[in-house]
Design a protein around this motif. Sequence first.
Motif, short mmCIF file in Angstrom:
data_model
loop_
_atom_site.label_atom_id
_atom_site.label_comp_id
_atom_site.label_asym_id
_atom_site.label_seq_id
_atom_site.Cartn_x
_atom_site.Cartn_y
_atom_site.Cartn_z
N SER A 262 0.84 -1.21 0.00
CA SER A 262 0.00 0.00 0.00
C SER A 262 0.87 1.25 0.00
O SER A 262 0.60 2.22 -0.71
CB SER A 262 -0.91 0.02 1.23
N HIS A 263 1.93 1.19 0.80
CA HIS A 263 2.81 2.34 0.87
C HIS A 263 3.51 2.58 -0.47
O HIS A 263 3.57 3.72 -0.96
CB HIS A 263 3.83 2.14 1.99
N ALA A 265 2.48 1.74 -3.38
CA ALA A 265 1.48 2.21 -4.35
C ALA A 265 1.20 3.70 -4.16
O ALA A 265 1.06 4.44 -5.13
CB ALA A 265 0.20 1.40 -4.23
N SER A 266 1.16 4.12 -2.90
CA SER A 266 0.87 5.55 -2.68
C SER A 266 2.08 6.40 -3.07
O SER A 266 1.92 7.49 -3.63
CB SER A 266 0.41 5.81 -1.25
N GLY A 269 1.81 6.55 -6.71
CA GLY A 269 0.52 7.02 -7.22
C GLY A 269 -0.16 6.01 -8.11
O GLY A 269 -0.72 6.36 -9.17
N THR A 270 -0.10 4.73 -7.74
CA THR A 270 -0.70 3.69 -8.58
C THR A 270 -1.57 2.77 -7.72
O THR A 270 -1.72 2.98 -6.52
CB THR A 270 0.40 2.90 -9.32
N ASP A 271 -2.15 1.76 -8.32
CA ASP A 271 -3.07 0.86 -7.62
C ASP A 271 -2.36 -0.47 -7.36
O ASP A 271 -1.97 -1.17 -8.30
CB ASP A 271 -4.31 0.65 -8.50
#
Lengths: 328, 328
Positions: A262-263, A265-266, A269-271
């Motif tokens: 999750s980190h 991805a953030s 800036g993606t999923d």
Amino acid sequence: MPALSFPDSLGHGPTVGDVGEFEVIRIITDQAGSSLNGDDAAVLRPASPNSRAVVTTDMLVAGRHFQLDWSTPEEIGQKAVVQNFADIEAMGARPVAVLLAISAPPHTPVEFIRGLAKGMNDRLEEYSAELVGGDITSGDALVVSVTAIGQLGGSLPELTLGRARPGQQVVAHGKIGYSAAGLALLQHFGRDGVPAHLRELVEAHCAPRLTPGRGMVARAAGATAMTDNSDGLIVDLSQMAKKSGVRLDIDSSSIAPDELLSHAASVLGTDAWQWILSGGEDHTLLSTTFGDAPSGFRTIGRVTKSRADDLVTVDKKTPAFSDGWRSF
Amino acid sequence: MPALSFPDSLGHGPTVGDVGEFEVIRIITDQAGSSLNGDDAAVLRPASPNSRAVVTTDMLVAGRHFQLDWSTPEEIGQKAVVQNFADIEAMGARPVAVLLAISAPPHTPVEFIRGLAKGMNDRLEEYSAELVGGDITSGDALVVSVTAIGQLGGSLPELTLGRARPGQQVVAHGKIGYSAAGLALLQHFGRDGVPAHLRELVEAHCAPRLTPGRGMVARAAGATAMTDNSDGLIVDLSQMAKKSGVRLDIDSSSIAPDELLSHAASVLGTDAWQWILSGGEDHTLLSTTFGDAPSGFRTIGRVTKSRADDLVTVDKKTPAFSDGWRSF
């Protein structure tokens, strides 16, 4: 195509063209020796009575399957072994040997070859397996071809793709999505720029790891079908579903991004779900079983009757991402 | 390096980049199918009780091991199988399967892949062997990597390089020097220009042939050491002599140029002995035995005690040519 360039980290020592074929072979067997090597072909030691040979091969091309700026030679060797051994484990068999064929330009540093062989040996030792033979040739491209040989003993059937049945659980051993996240981080930051707390993902990409013997454990525990997450989770599970004539329904909660994914991805800036569902190259073992999840495996879904529209569903719906690795 | 160019004879049909990975795999398995193919790894059918697996690999690079202007795709496939199977036979084992890994540029004609697979299957059928798995990937270079798997049953030892003993005969099965003569003719005339009565030599280079099972015959007849003429007669026999701690003395009369080789040599103004002693790639089986030459083999010399200066002699003298194939 421009001539292949090797990173400065490999130094400016002798090249394979400088030292010649026999010295290159000596360097490889120095790192990964075997008494079975050195004849026209290698005769593998007898295993348990009537054990069957299990064989698979993977070819890695520089610039496509690995980047010399991102992966050390050791990591390339480690990955080449693990991705082949995952295929052997995915049949429920024990990996025992590899063959290594290399095409390398004459300007390839000897240090690259030494590191590659060392990395292979690091992983081979975890399995008590050996590099038993190979071939080395000059060529414009740097191509590494590894063949793995396993042994399958006992009377239980091998874990083919076609043995998943409705009512069984879908189980997994290993991380899912880490390799693709690592690749995305490398593409964005380069090897040296990746934030320290995300390096675990880069390592999962450059040098994936498996716990040796999980395929055999699952077979002994009554697992039916098995594969590994190499081309993408949905792609690989779809192969199993298709060959078995079933649908596989995955619980999103069991494969949801953890804190690290999750980190990452953030930061990018993606999923993270794209990495999980489409990423591949984790070599996570994916299996089906009527009983409890075998030791080291966790339940991620269940096998149901096939339906026309989807081979694999997530929470009974068409997955958000379902593409995977393409060779062309 | 310039992009690889394919000859017009392959037509201008679809390329592998046009049709994609799955169609390429379908084309290969159409030509060389096996029920063992299509899973993570192939499980080989049980052979005789306690038979051992025998494995070897060879990598062929376009422009180095084969020329697209000289060899048809079928011939490249045939040669890839035969050179690997010769190594299996040279252990006294039975070839049963191959794995095929290909790196190909996207502009590779599908017809090349189809021909390659067809040529492989032509030779596989002679051995009742099968293409049981593989890998296909995109890459700038055209590289074909074949792994052969054999089975060694019974209680007789395998035919390693180290079992030649003084007093034994040196025996051979197959032509010697034909492949190198064929290569020299191609280099001089190109494929279409070679005189008709010399084409047999070109075929020996582009698509060498072995009688299946000669290695097993020799093992059953009590052969001790065995190898094949792949890198050069003197080079390969020297490996055997070195590992066995002996000298091999070859009778020049038993390997002297026949009419065809003599004629080719006079056409090209060269010495046929260079092809015979240094040429390689004939994949002639070379063996040693205390008894009579096994069926299909002829005596070409004898094993004597080692001496300091030469591992291999011809008529007890240092051979006129002793170099061989070099990878770098």
